[in-house]
Scaffold this active site. Structure first.
Site, PDB file in Angstrom:
ATOM      1  CG  ASP A   1      33.385  31.433 -18.916  1.00  0.00           C
ATOM      2  OD1 ASP A   1      33.311  32.666 -19.075  1.00  0.00           O
ATOM      3  OD2 ASP A   1      34.185  30.712 -19.536  1.00  0.00           O
TER       4      ASP A   1
ATOM      5  CE  LYS B   1      35.429  34.249 -19.813  1.00  0.00           C
ATOM      6  NZ  LYS B   1      34.774  34.028 -21.150  1.00  0.00           N
TER       7      LYS B   1
ATOM      8  CD  GLU C   1      32.042  33.324 -25.059  1.00  0.00           C
ATOM      9  OE1 GLU C   1      32.780  32.452 -24.577  1.00  0.00           O
ATOM     10  OE2 GLU C   1      31.474  33.207 -26.170  1.00  0.00           O
TER      11      GLU C   1
ATOM     12  CD  GLU D   1      39.406  33.000 -27.313  1.00  0.00           C
ATOM     13  OE1 GLU D   1      39.717  31.842 -27.662  1.00  0.00           O
ATOM     14  OE2 GLU D   1      38.500  33.242 -26.485  1.00  0.00           O
TER      15      GLU D   1
END
Length: 289
Positions: free
Chosen positions: A108, A137, A139, A205
């Protein structure tokens, strides 16, 4: 003699399937999806749990910034630093190397490590890739599209993350379902743009199941990984502490405690793998999107 064993979720993989499977790679993940086999992912933050997850047959290990909450006791993921992510990524990779593990490792990018510019994102991604991650990753959609393109063009595989994005949970108004009503169109637009920019994995999510299922069909080059998004995605991910029933708060309703009926952590993880593979987890009937 076979070393598989019975489970409430069906036949489990061997206790140590590492030697029997090829190292996980993007082509290998493409093969799994092409034959309709679900991709399994769990978080892990240290050498030992990473090795156990690998032995249980988990294909992808996410070194998530969720460690801020489950390991550091923070109230959100926003306080996690890049140096912390580097440390935990290195720990996970060392654990896998000690057991000749085959799992795909995703690191992340923490809050504040990629928002400033594409160049900052590249520097941060380089830190995690040099720590041993196979993929990073980040967001969000919209403004992240060009950052994803910039990283992919420089040889860094990217997993995107839409829906509930924990790093910006305060801007979203709390931990609630995303992509309902009119916002579904924006989420779909962002997902398609991220695929076109080169993202080869996408965490969805707390997204309504009909939308996550539709996106899975619309994104042939980007593997959707659901968490609280129903079972129509290409794979599933859970925070390890949640699925073992040992987190510090209340489990989200989409989480199942896989330690129930298991005699070890590896057995619980194997049950999780089997349940994702045969489609019994997650159970859509338990959700009210």
């Amino acid at each position: 003699m076979s070393n598989t064993h019975a489970s409430p979720y069906g036949t489990l993989p061997p206790a140590s399937p590492v030697a029997a499977r090829k190292p996980i790679s993007l082509p290998r993940l493409n093969e799994l999806r092409a034959r309709g086999e679900k991709i399994t992912m769990l978080t892990a933050y240290d050498a030992t749990f990473a090795a156990v997850a690998d032995a249980a047959g988990v294909e992808c290990i996410l070194v998530g910034d969720s460690l801020g909450m489950v390991c550091q006791g923070l109230s959100s993921t926003a306080g996690v630093t890049l140096e912390t992510m580097r440390y935990h990524t290195e720990s996970v990779v060392r654990g896998l190397r000690r057991v000749q593990g085959t799992a795909w490792v995703i690191g992340d990018l923490p809050f504040g490590s990629y928002q400033e510019s594409r160049e900052q994102a590249l520097r941060s991604a380089t830190v995690l890739m040099q720590a041993g991650a196979h993929m990073v990753k980040l967001e969000g959609g919209g403004w992240t599209t060009e950052t994803v393109r910039f990283l992919v063009e420089r040889g860094i595989p990217v997993c995107a993350h839409l829906g509930l994005t924990p790093q910006t949970v305060h801007a979203l108004g709390g931990y609630r379902v995303q992509g309902k009503g009119e916002s579904a169109g924006k989420l779909r637009q962002d997902a398609l743009a991220l695929q076109n920019a080169g993202a080869t994995m996408l965490v969805l999510e707390m997204v309504p199941e009909p939308l996550s299922t539709a996106l899975t069909q619309e994104l042939p080059r980007c593997h959707t990984i659901g968490i609280g998004a129903g079972n129509g995605t290409a794979g599933q991910v859970l925070v390890m502490h949640d699925m073992l029933g040992i987190n510090l708060g209340k489990n989200p309703k989409f989480v199942h405690n896989f330690m129930q009926g298991a005699d070890s952590v590896q057995h619980a993880m194997s049950n999780y793998v089997a349940a994702v593979k045969n489609g019994s987890f997650p159970d859509n009937s338990l959700h009210a999107w």
